[in-house]
Design a protein around this motif. Structure first.
Motif, PDB file in Angstrom:
ATOM      1  N   SER A 717       1.192  -8.408   4.350  1.00 18.79           N
ATOM      2  CA  SER A 717       0.844  -7.528   3.436  1.00 18.79           C
ATOM      3  C   SER A 717       0.464  -6.626   5.042  1.00 18.79           C
ATOM      4  N   TYR A 718       0.052  -4.828   4.892  1.00 13.62           N
ATOM      5  CA  TYR A 718      -0.345  -4.605   6.303  1.00 13.62           C
ATOM      6  C   TYR A 718      -1.636  -3.918   6.044  1.00 13.62           C
ATOM      7  N   PHE A 719      -2.750  -3.654   6.572  1.00 13.53           N
ATOM      8  CA  PHE A 719      -3.880  -3.643   7.052  1.00 13.53           C
ATOM      9  C   PHE A 719      -4.579  -2.489   8.397  1.00 13.53           C
ATOM     10  N   ASN A 720      -4.287  -1.235   7.769  1.00 16.73           N
ATOM     11  CA  ASN A 720      -4.957  -0.386   9.132  1.00 16.73           C
ATOM     12  C   ASN A 720      -6.648  -0.608   9.627  1.00 16.73           C
ATOM     13  N   THR A 721      -7.204  -0.690  10.672  1.00 19.73           N
ATOM     14  CA  THR A 721      -7.561  -1.670  11.167  1.00 19.73           C
ATOM     15  C   THR A 721      -8.378  -0.729  11.506  1.00 19.73           C
ATOM     16  N   SER A 722      -8.545   0.756  11.144  1.00 20.94           N
ATOM     17  CA  SER A 722      -9.476   1.200  11.384  1.00 20.94           C
ATOM     18  C   SER A 722      -9.809   1.801   9.976  1.00 20.94           C
ATOM     19  N   HIS A 723     -10.378   0.960   8.571  1.00 19.14           N
ATOM     20  CA  HIS A 723     -10.345   0.626   7.787  1.00 19.14           C
ATOM     21  C   HIS A 723     -11.713  -0.324   7.217  1.00 19.14           C
ATOM     22  N   PHE A 724     -11.871  -0.987   8.454  1.00 18.05           N
ATOM     23  CA  PHE A 724     -13.053  -2.189   8.315  1.00 18.05           C
ATOM     24  C   PHE A 724     -14.142  -1.856   7.751  1.00 18.05           C
ATOM     25  N   GLN A 725     -14.899  -2.382   7.338  1.00 18.21           N
ATOM     26  CA  GLN A 725     -16.365  -1.803   6.802  1.00 18.21           C
ATOM     27  C   GLN A 725     -17.444  -1.696   8.384  1.00 18.21           C
ATOM     28  N   ARG A 744      -1.324  -7.599   9.417  1.00 18.49           N
ATOM     29  CA  ARG A 744      -1.068  -8.081   8.353  1.00 18.49           C
ATOM     30  C   ARG A 744      -1.735  -9.659   7.935  1.00 18.49           C
ATOM     31  N   TYR A 745      -1.824 -10.243   6.527  1.00 21.30           N
ATOM     32  CA  TYR A 745      -2.527 -10.995   5.631  1.00 21.30           C
ATOM     33  C   TYR A 745      -1.671 -10.841   4.458  1.00 21.30           C
ATOM     34  N   LYS A 746      -1.541 -12.001   4.331  1.00 18.68           N
ATOM     35  CA  LYS A 746      -0.949 -12.714   3.264  1.00 18.68           C
ATOM     36  C   LYS A 746      -1.521 -12.520   2.286  1.00 18.68           C
ATOM     37  N   ASP A 747      -0.497 -11.187   1.283  1.00 15.14           N
ATOM     38  CA  ASP A 747      -0.745 -10.738  -0.333  1.00 15.14           C
ATOM     39  C   ASP A 747       0.153 -10.539  -0.686  1.00 15.14           C
ATOM     40  N   TYR A 748       0.349  -9.463  -1.528  1.00 10.99           N
ATOM     41  CA  TYR A 748       1.335  -8.865  -1.609  1.00 10.99           C
ATOM     42  C   TYR A 748       0.764  -7.824  -2.781  1.00 10.99           C
ATOM     43  N   ARG A 749       0.956  -7.366  -1.582  1.00  9.82           N
ATOM     44  CA  ARG A 749       0.195  -5.617  -1.738  1.00  9.82           C
ATOM     45  C   ARG A 749       0.815  -4.195  -1.041  1.00  9.82           C
ATOM     46  N   GLU A 750      -0.130  -3.279  -1.632  1.00  5.97           N
ATOM     47  CA  GLU A 750       1.011  -1.807  -1.373  1.00  5.97           C
ATOM     48  C   GLU A 750       0.283  -1.467   0.130  1.00  5.97           C
ATOM     49  N   PRO A 751       1.801  -0.608   0.982  1.00  8.12           N
ATOM     50  CA  PRO A 751       0.776  -0.988   2.888  1.00  8.12           C
ATOM     51  C   PRO A 751      -0.110  -0.075   2.751  1.00  8.12           C
ATOM     52  N   PRO A 752      -0.819   1.003   3.422  1.00  4.81           N
ATOM     53  CA  PRO A 752      -1.364   2.005   3.875  1.00  4.81           C
ATOM     54  C   PRO A 752      -1.422   3.248   3.383  1.00  4.81           C
ATOM     55  N   TRP A 753      -0.036   3.068   3.722  1.00  2.20           N
ATOM     56  CA  TRP A 753       0.490   4.640   4.077  1.00  2.20           C
ATOM     57  C   TRP A 753       1.292   4.704   2.606  1.00  2.20           C
ATOM     58  N   SER A 754       1.250   4.492   2.199  1.00  2.78           N
ATOM     59  CA  SER A 754       1.806   4.511   0.606  1.00  2.78           C
ATOM     60  C   SER A 754       0.841   4.934  -0.363  1.00  2.78           C
ATOM     61  N   GLU A 755       0.978   5.965  -1.587  1.00  2.64           N
ATOM     62  CA  GLU A 755       0.417   6.779  -2.220  1.00  2.64           C
ATOM     63  C   GLU A 755      -0.828   6.042  -2.929  1.00  2.64           C
ATOM     64  N   THR A 756      -0.630   4.501  -2.979  1.00  5.20           N
ATOM     65  CA  THR A 756      -1.683   3.893  -3.400  1.00  5.20           C
ATOM     66  C   THR A 756      -1.868   2.496  -2.773  1.00  5.20           C
ATOM     67  N   PRO A 757      -3.144   3.322  -1.763  1.00  4.18           N
ATOM     68  CA  PRO A 757      -2.886   1.660  -0.599  1.00  4.18           C
ATOM     69  C   PRO A 757      -3.716   1.012  -0.996  1.00  4.18           C
ATOM     70  N   TYR A 758      -3.203  -0.310  -1.488  1.00  4.88           N
ATOM     71  CA  TYR A 758      -4.257  -1.796  -0.888  1.00  4.88           C
ATOM     72  C   TYR A 758      -4.005  -2.166  -2.552  1.00  4.88           C
ATOM     73  N   GLU A 759      -3.317  -1.238  -3.198  1.00  2.08           N
ATOM     74  CA  GLU A 759      -3.480  -1.618  -4.445  1.00  2.08           C
ATOM     75  C   GLU A 759      -2.087  -3.111  -4.723  1.00  2.08           C
ATOM     76  N   ILE A 760      -2.072  -3.636  -5.983  1.00  5.41           N
ATOM     77  CA  ILE A 760      -1.444  -4.601  -5.939  1.00  5.41           C
ATOM     78  C   ILE A 760       0.260  -4.398  -5.797  1.00  5.41           C
ATOM     79  N   SER A 761       1.140  -4.759  -5.168  1.00  7.34           N
ATOM     80  CA  SER A 761       2.542  -4.207  -5.649  1.00  7.34           C
ATOM     81  C   SER A 761       3.362  -4.939  -6.547  1.00  7.34           C
TER      82      SER A 761
END
Length: 860
Positions: A717-725, A744-761
């Motif tokens: 999956s994709y992650f935007n580095t600006s979203h780190f805590q 990138r990280y190993k998981d099945y999640r929506e990308p940060p540019w989708s309507e539901t970012p980081y939700e389970i796909s």
């Protein structure tokens, strides 16, 4: 061959065999030796004798010294219990120790009870001889000889059987086993005086066992199970028969495991996901593996881990899991058949019925002592009732058992939690190292050291839990030895099972499942982030943990401890006896055989022997999907284990009291339970720990060309580095030489540019559904195949069942012809000699091949 071996003994060896096994008359053979500690007032023999030759006045004086004098009824019941406990199977110290403690441990009371016990043995017909001038300081020996008439009487009580037709048949043998058994059968037959001169040489039976069984050079030979049974009894004979069959059954499992491993080695270069990870043009930037000190990294650096994971995570693993489940069922069925055959050959087919009709499992001494304490608190009105311990009496012990068992299991989880913290902190510390080699091998270093720490903790806690389980069982005060043994086994198995498999279960099913995602990780505390699996999956880490634990337990605990601990205890016992201070004196006088054996380790039962093999059986079956070479290492260990246990029983332990048994008891139920649980665990390992299901789902549902190309990118999956805590981002964002915006990280999640970012796909739910379906299908199919195997293989071998049926027919025929002879005598005027002739002629062809009705002249 055996006759030549026995006759080839030199005169010096003959003297050594006879040394210390006869009474002082040189005629009566010592059958049993009891030892007791004694106090030597003044060091003289007269002083020692005066301590045991107590008068009634001395007994009365010692009774008056008791703070609370017992009533006549109490003393009568106490003497009755001591009389009931005086059997051939009960050593003196075991049956009288609790009585001596009741009188504050006075030496005169102990001696009096010992004399009382010895009197009961004499009343049963046994012949005794004391040896208090032994060379072992502070220890007295009581030698016991069982005359032939006593053996005959006990044989009748035990319903032992002998052939009615004296036929000696030598079968084709694989070695010395049948030859020795035939020789012993002839020597024990009193109707053959030509073998009387060889009878004394039976004491060298242990030497034959040492050469033909307890010897590493004969590892390729079959065990002399018949000879082991004759020397140690049926209970120990069944253990070695079971161990031999288990080791034999490991051979096909090892061969299939090697084939599966070689298949993984041969196909590692054809594995498309591994090739994609290892390709030099792979330019996938991965998110940091820990907070702050870890930085971004390239997926291609995980090439070695990915290729190694394929060795144990390939399509052949599923086949091997199914095979091992069927192998476990085949092993259980073969053992049932082997056990039935041994029951027939050893005349144990009716042993269980005899136990019900004539119970020989007497109450334990500790139980009787608790009952005596309870009766002392009762009023005299209730003394006519037979006292026993009720559930209410045992309720505090039961509650203590439950609380302490949960506490010990909690200790196991606490130690596991500590090891998790070690891995997390060690990983962060190694990432801060200035050495590139250290940073590149962080995963391997942390995994290996953590597995070794787990192994050391498991070895230590195994010893603690074994002693703890015995203490809890003693606290319950079970009534019989059988009940005591079963409860001890259950507690020990539960504690040691959790101790050995808790780290493995954590890695297989929990590690990497509760991690969270970048920007929203889960933490044990503020600075301890939950562990992630390597990109190749947790199966490789599971393999490392399983292999180190299994091999470490086998090499250190099962082999080194089994040889080293008895030798160390023997040395300590020898030093405490002050024999070392008299070496010059002892060179001139030789110790008797029973004095030498006194320094050996007492036999502690078969529970440790079975337990280590049951735990090994768990390693072989429970997680075999992650380690196909487990059966091979178990086979190599057991080849040594059989001879090691044999050497320990023959040379390192005091000879145990022979005990009859029809089966291996509660261990068979534990084996069946482990085999059934193994099916479920392997189904979950294949489904959730390995990548088998995600690969199949991708290939048949999401792959554009039906191949595995693109599988690695599909699982990331994709992650935007600006979203780190805030405060969790890496301190070295430019480690790769350029700024990173997307990782990138190993998981099945929506990308940060989708309507539901980081939700389970939806891919996650698809894979989860297939995983659960696979578990259900795998479990039911394998269980059905196990039931088919159980139905196809009969429990009783055909030749054994035919022989049993034939014997029943011959026995009925024998009785019918006896009745015909009686009818003939009643209807005619024939003389008794004619009746005898009639019976002999009719029974000459109908003699029972194995047994006859009980007769006072039949002995063991």
């Amino acid at each position: 061959q055996t006759l030549e071996l026995l006759k080839a003994l030199t005169p010096e060896e003959n003297i050594h065999c006879q040394h210390g096994i006869f009474f002082q008359d040189g005629q009566r053979k010592v059958d049993y030796v009891l030892t007791y500690h004694m106090k030597k007032p003044g060091g003289s023999r007269s002083g020692r004798q005066s301590m045991y030759m107590l008068t009634e006045r001395a007994v009365a004086r010692s009774l008056r010294r008791v703070p609370h004098m017992l009533s006549e009824h109490h003393r009568h019941q106490q003497a009755k219990r001591a009389k009931d406990s005086a059997t051939l199977q009960a050593p003196a110290e075991v049956q009288t120790s609790f009585l001596g403690d009741a009188f504050n441990g006075h030496e005169d009371q102990k001696a009096f009870r010992r004399e009382e016990f010895e009197g009961k043995l004499r009343d049963m017909g046994l012949e005794l001889e004391k040896d208090e001038d032994a060379n072992v300081s502070g220890v007295g020996f009581l030698k016991i000889h069982a005359p032939w008439n006593v053996l005959c009487r006990e044989a009748e009580f035990m319903k032992l059987k002998l052939p009615t037709k004296k036929v000696y048949e030598v079968k084709k043998s694989r070695g010395v086993v049948e030859k020795i058994s035939t020789l012993i059968s002839k020597i024990l037959e009193p109707l053959h005086p030509q073998f009387e001169e060889l009878t004394w040489k039976l004491v060298c039976l242990s030497q034959l066992l040492y050469e033909e069984w307890a010897n590493y050079s004969v590892f390729y030979k079959y065990q002399p199970i018949g000879l082991v049974r004759k020397y140690f009894g049926e209970k120990i004979g069944l253990y070695f028969a079971w161990l031999g069959l288990y080791t034999q059954m490991l051979i096909p499992a090892s061969l299939v495991g090697i084939i599966v491993f070689l298949y993984g080695c041969a196909t590692v270069n054809d594995d498309i996901p591994s090739m994609e990870i290892c390709h030099p043009k792979t330019n996938i930037t991965m998110c940091p593996q820990c907070d702050q000190v870890c930085s971004y990294w390239k997926l291609s650096t995980a090439c070695g881990t990915a290729r190694a994971s394929h060795l144990f995570d390939n399509p052949a693993t599923v086949f091997f899991s199914i095979f091992m489940a069927l192998w476990a069922a085949m092993f259980m069925e073969h053992w049932k058949r082997r056990q039935m055959r041994l029951n027939y050959e050893w005349d144990l087919t009716g042993f269980e019925d005899e136990e019900v009709s004539e119970p020989k499992d007497h109450p334990r001494a500790e139980y009787e002592f608790r009952v005596m304490q309870k009766s002392m608190r009762k009023d005299r009105k209730s003394q006519h009732k037979e006292e026993k311990l009720t559930c209410q009496d045992r309720l505090p012990a039961y509650m203590t058992n439950i609380v302490m068992m949960l506490l010990m299991i909690g200790v196991t989880f606490a130690i596991l939690f500590g090891v998790i913290l070690y891995r997390i902190s060690m990983k962060a510390a190694l990432h801060m190292s200035s050495s590139p080699i250290t940073r590149n091998n962080v995963q391997l270093t942390v995994k290996t050291t953590a597995a070794i720490i787990n192994l050391v903790v498991i070895l230590i806690l195994d010893e603690v839990y074994g002693a703890f389980a015995r203490w809890l069982t003693v606290l319950e005060a079970p009534k019989t030895e059988k009940s005591f043994e079963e409860r001890l086994i259950f507690k020990t198995f539960i504690l040691k099972f959790f101790n050995a498999f808790t780290p493995i279960i954590y890695i297989a099913f929990f590690r990497g499942r509760l991690v969270g995602r970048p920007g929203s990780y889960l933490y044990l505390s503020e600075s301890y982030r939950m562990e992630e699996c390597a990109h190749g999956g947790c199966l490789m880490e599971l393999c490392i943990q399983l292999s180190i634990t299994m091999l470490g337990k086998q090499l250190i605990q099962n082999n080194l401890f089994e040889i080293g601990v008895p030798k160390l205890k023997k040395l300590i016992r020898y030093i405490r006896s002050k024999q070392g201070a008299f070496q010059e004196e002892e060179r001139q006088k030789k110790l008797q055989r029973y004095e030498i054996d006194h320094f050996l380790e007492p036999f502690g039962g078969l529970t440790p022997e079975y337990m280590e093999m049951i735990i090994q059986f768990g390693f072989v079956t429970l997680f075999v999907a992650s380690f196909p070479l487990a059966p091979l290492f178990a086979l190599l260990n057991n080849i040594i284990e059989i001879r090691l246990d044999a050497k320990k029983f023959v040379a390192e332990l005091r000879r145990p009291v022979a005990a009859r048994a029809q089966d291996i008891g509660i261990w068979y139920n534990i084996l069946r339970g482990v085999a059934k649980v193994a099916v479920i665990i392997n189904a979950f390992v294949i489904s959730f720990t390995s990548d088998f299901i995600p690969r199949m789902v991708y290939q048949y549902m999401y792959s554009p060309d039906g191949s595995m190309h693109g599988f690695v990118n599909h699982t990331l999956s994709y992650f935007n580095t600006s979203h780190f805590q805030e405060g969790k981002e890496t301190m070295d964002p430019l480690l790769l030489g350029y700024p990173v915006d997307i990782c990138r990280y190993k998981d099945y999640r929506e990308p940060p540019w989708s309507e539901t970012p980081y939700e389970i796909s939806k891919e996650f739910w698809t894979v989860l559904a297939v995983r659960l379906a696979f578990v259900i299908v795998f479990q039911n199919v394998v269980m059905l195949m196990n039931d088919i195997v159980d139905w196809l293989i009969p429990d009783i071998p055909k030749d054994t069942s035919l022989q049993i049926h034939k014997e029943k027919i011959l026995l009925v025929d024998l009785f019918m012809k006896e009745e015909q002879c009686k009818t003939y005598m009643h209807q005619s005027t024939a003389s008794p000699s004619d009746y005898d002739h009639c019976c002999r002629s009719k029974n000459s062809t109908a003699a029972h091949p194995r047994s006859r009705p009980n007769n006072p002249n039949i002995g063991s």
